[in-house]
Scaffold this motif. Sequence first.
Motif, mmCIF file in Angstrom:
data_model
loop_
_atom_site.group_PDB
_atom_site.id
_atom_site.type_symbol
_atom_site.label_atom_id
_atom_site.label_comp_id
_atom_site.label_asym_id
_atom_site.label_seq_id
_atom_site.Cartn_x
_atom_site.Cartn_y
_atom_site.Cartn_z
ATOM 1 N N GLU A 30 0.829 -1.202 0.000
ATOM 2 C CA GLU A 30 0.000 0.000 0.000
ATOM 3 C C GLU A 30 0.870 1.261 0.000
ATOM 4 O OE1 GLU A 30 -3.199 2.407 -0.289
ATOM 5 O OE2 GLU A 30 -3.182 0.229 -0.488
ATOM 6 N N LEU A 31 1.965 1.247 0.750
ATOM 7 C CA LEU A 31 2.869 2.399 0.739
ATOM 8 C C LEU A 31 3.472 2.609 -0.644
ATOM 9 C CD1 LEU A 31 4.980 2.407 4.042
ATOM 10 C CD2 LEU A 31 3.556 4.226 3.143
ATOM 11 N N LYS A 33 2.173 1.700 -3.486
ATOM 12 C CA LYS A 33 1.090 2.159 -4.358
ATOM 13 C C LYS A 33 0.844 3.657 -4.172
ATOM 14 C CE LYS A 33 -3.704 0.875 -5.259
ATOM 15 N NZ LYS A 33 -4.776 -0.020 -4.801
ATOM 16 N N ARG A 34 0.841 4.106 -2.926
ATOM 17 C CA ARG A 34 0.633 5.529 -2.642
ATOM 18 C C ARG A 34 1.773 6.386 -3.176
ATOM 19 N NH1 ARG A 34 -1.580 6.063 3.561
ATOM 20 N NH2 ARG A 34 -3.507 4.899 3.260
ATOM 21 N N ALA A 35 2.987 5.834 -3.160
ATOM 22 C CA ALA A 35 4.158 6.582 -3.631
ATOM 23 C C ALA A 35 4.320 6.497 -5.143
ATOM 24 C CB ALA A 35 5.415 6.064 -2.950
ATOM 25 N N GLY A 36 3.545 5.622 -5.785
ATOM 26 C CA GLY A 36 3.648 5.467 -7.231
ATOM 27 C C GLY A 36 4.887 4.699 -7.651
ATOM 28 N N ILE A 37 5.306 3.764 -6.815
ATOM 29 C CA ILE A 37 6.505 2.955 -7.072
ATOM 30 C C ILE A 37 6.080 1.497 -7.081
ATOM 31 C CG2 ILE A 37 8.811 2.393 -6.237
ATOM 32 C CD1 ILE A 37 8.723 4.943 -4.554
ATOM 33 N N THR A 38 6.718 0.704 -7.935
ATOM 34 C CA THR A 38 6.397 -0.720 -7.921
ATOM 35 C C THR A 38 6.889 -1.332 -6.614
ATOM 36 O OG1 THR A 38 8.467 -1.413 -8.951
ATOM 37 C CG2 THR A 38 6.632 -0.878 -10.434
ATOM 38 N N LEU A 39 6.236 -2.398 -6.189
ATOM 39 C CA LEU A 39 6.597 -3.046 -4.930
ATOM 40 C C LEU A 39 8.032 -3.566 -4.969
ATOM 41 C CD1 LEU A 39 5.863 -3.950 -2.115
ATOM 42 C CD2 LEU A 39 4.842 -6.007 -3.093
ATOM 43 N N LYS A 40 8.445 -4.092 -6.116
ATOM 44 C CA LYS A 40 9.806 -4.608 -6.233
ATOM 45 C C LYS A 40 10.830 -3.499 -6.024
ATOM 46 C CE LYS A 40 12.907 -7.148 -9.227
ATOM 47 N NZ LYS A 40 13.081 -7.848 -10.475
ATOM 48 N N THR A 41 10.615 -2.364 -6.664
ATOM 49 C CA THR A 41 11.516 -1.222 -6.504
ATOM 50 C C THR A 41 11.460 -0.696 -5.074
ATOM 51 O OG1 THR A 41 11.185 -0.607 -8.808
ATOM 52 C CG2 THR A 41 12.062 1.083 -7.356
ATOM 53 N N ALA A 53 11.322 6.014 -2.127
ATOM 54 C CA ALA A 53 10.826 5.034 -1.157
ATOM 55 C C ALA A 53 11.188 5.452 0.264
ATOM 56 C CB ALA A 53 11.394 3.652 -1.467
ATOM 57 N N GLU A 54 12.398 5.940 0.447
ATOM 58 C CA GLU A 54 12.815 6.400 1.775
ATOM 59 C C GLU A 54 11.930 7.541 2.255
ATOM 60 O OE1 GLU A 54 16.894 7.483 1.222
ATOM 61 O OE2 GLU A 54 17.500 5.422 0.827
ATOM 62 N N LYS A 55 11.632 8.464 1.348
ATOM 63 C CA LYS A 55 10.791 9.605 1.697
ATOM 64 C C LYS A 55 9.365 9.155 2.023
ATOM 65 C CE LYS A 55 9.326 14.093 -0.005
ATOM 66 N NZ LYS A 55 9.335 15.040 -1.113
ATOM 67 N N ALA A 56 8.845 8.178 1.273
ATOM 68 C CA ALA A 56 7.485 7.685 1.518
ATOM 69 C C ALA A 56 7.389 7.015 2.892
ATOM 70 C CB ALA A 56 7.075 6.708 0.424
ATOM 71 N N ILE A 57 8.384 6.215 3.235
ATOM 72 C CA ILE A 57 8.385 5.533 4.534
ATOM 73 C C ILE A 57 8.528 6.553 5.659
ATOM 74 C CG2 ILE A 57 9.690 3.959 6.012
ATOM 75 C CD1 ILE A 57 10.329 2.344 3.442
ATOM 76 N N ALA A 58 9.468 7.476 5.513
ATOM 77 C CA ALA A 58 9.694 8.489 6.545
ATOM 78 C C ALA A 58 8.462 9.373 6.723
ATOM 79 C CB ALA A 58 10.908 9.327 6.191
ATOM 80 N N SER A 59 7.837 9.723 5.613
ATOM 81 C CA SER A 59 6.638 10.557 5.682
ATOM 82 C C SER A 59 5.514 9.830 6.410
ATOM 83 C CB SER A 59 6.208 10.935 4.267
ATOM 84 O OG SER A 59 4.996 11.626 4.290
ATOM 85 N N PHE A 60 5.347 8.548 6.098
ATOM 86 C CA PHE A 60 4.298 7.775 6.758
ATOM 87 C C PHE A 60 4.548 7.682 8.260
ATOM 88 C CE2 PHE A 60 2.621 3.781 8.428
ATOM 89 C CZ PHE A 60 1.266 3.978 8.189
ATOM 90 N N LEU A 61 5.809 7.474 8.637
ATOM 91 C CA LEU A 61 6.145 7.345 10.057
ATOM 92 C C LEU A 61 6.329 8.694 10.748
ATOM 93 C CD1 LEU A 61 8.690 4.385 9.940
ATOM 94 C CD2 LEU A 61 6.278 4.324 10.582
#
Length: 103
Positions: A30-31, A33-41, A53-61
């Motif tokens: 889901e993260l 998908k929200r960031a517009g990145i494939t799950l593998k990437t 991806a780092e920014k999406a995780i940090a933003s969520f947390l």
Amino acid sequence: MAKPKHSPPNGWDRFSITAEIHRQGMTFGELAKRAGITLKTFSQVWTRTNRRAEKAIASFLEVKPDDLWPDRYPIRSARILSSKHADRSASQKAGSHADRKAA
């Protein structure tokens, strides 16, 4: 998204980041998908630098990426000097003409 009550005593690692994401009811799929990145990437964030991806995780947390990945921040860029702008005498091959005459 709720900010973690406290950061782990030994700092953030892969397992504490994953646990906190799951604790808040989110999945990596889901993260991604929200960031517009494939799950593998997105999942390569553990082995490679992936700023999105780092920014999406940090933003969520609700923490800074530097707190999650202190070894990857601050961003440093390699400085490679181009010989294109150097004068010809600075080149190692500049004196090769004299060597050719001697041979």
